[in-house]
Design an enzyme around this catalytic site. Structure first.
Site, mmCIF file in Angstrom:
data_model
loop_
_atom_site.group_PDB
_atom_site.id
_atom_site.type_symbol
_atom_site.label_atom_id
_atom_site.label_comp_id
_atom_site.label_asym_id
_atom_site.label_seq_id
_atom_site.Cartn_x
_atom_site.Cartn_y
_atom_site.Cartn_z
ATOM 1 N N ASP A 27 -7.994 6.258 4.637
ATOM 2 C CA ASP A 27 -8.062 5.099 5.537
ATOM 3 C C ASP A 27 -9.291 5.062 6.437
ATOM 4 O OD1 ASP A 27 -5.660 4.322 4.497
ATOM 5 O OD2 ASP A 27 -4.470 4.932 6.226
ATOM 6 N N HIS A 43 1.136 4.256 6.720
ATOM 7 C CA HIS A 43 0.543 5.141 5.715
ATOM 8 C C HIS A 43 0.994 6.575 5.940
ATOM 9 C CE1 HIS A 43 -2.983 2.325 4.364
ATOM 10 N NE2 HIS A 43 -1.797 1.938 3.936
ATOM 11 N N SER A 81 0.807 -1.224 0.000
ATOM 12 C CA SER A 81 0.000 0.000 0.000
ATOM 13 C C SER A 81 0.840 1.274 0.000
ATOM 14 C CB SER A 81 -0.952 0.016 1.198
ATOM 15 O OG SER A 81 -0.228 0.114 2.407
#
Length: 166
Positions: free
Chosen positions: A108, A83, A44
């Site tokens: 998210d 992230h 990701s």
């Protein structure tokens, strides 16, 4: 092999494990994070970080900035998520963050806990990424995802302990 040699091997092994534990705890105290080193488990964050990269975290910054790569944990889930901070809101008492993976199309929100719209910087963050080693954590992924590799590695360690001459 006599009892004295076996006891010496056992104490040496105990020394190695206790030394590793002490180093881990010392790094945790310095970084102010319960997990100062993590392995990237998904794609990701590509191209910034690849699967298997080892990340070094620091949790002593007063606030995370937009653009920082952070590691956070969601309440009720044990796997940390790596992230980037996309948006932040703050006042004197707390900072709220919205994150997104570089390789993801959406933010998210669907990963956060039930009825949670933002991450709380003090409660949810494990740390901010300050450095990394590419691909060295892939052994960890192999051990956790491939049972044959795990048992083969354990077998090799056992055989090594049995046949060592010291």
């Amino acid at each position: 092999m006599n009892l004295r040699q076996q006891l010496t091997q056992f104490l040496t092994l105990a020394y190695v494990f206790s030394s590793a534990f002490i180093v881990w705890k010392a790094v945790s105290l310095v970084a102010n994070s319960h997990s100062p080193i993590v392995v990237v488990l998904s794609g990701s964050m590509e191209p910034a970080f690849q699967r298997g990269d080892i990340l070094f975290l620091w949790n002593r910054d007063a606030r995370a900035k937009v653009g920082d790569v952070v590691v956070y944990e969601v309440k009720g889930k044990s796997i940390p998520i790596v992230h980037r901070v996309m948006r932040e809101h703050h006042n004197d008492k707390k900072q709220l963050l919205l994150t997104k993976g570089d390789n993801n199309n959406v933010d998210d929100l669907n990963l956060y806990a039930y009825k949670q719209n933002y991450l709380n910087q003090k409660e949810d963050l494990v740390g901010t990424v300050k450095g990394y080693l590419p691909k060295l954590g892939y052994v960890t992924i192999l051990i956790s995802e491939n049972q044959y590799f795990k048992f083969g590695l354990l077998g090799l360690l056992g055989l090594s302990a049995l046949f060592s001459s010291e």
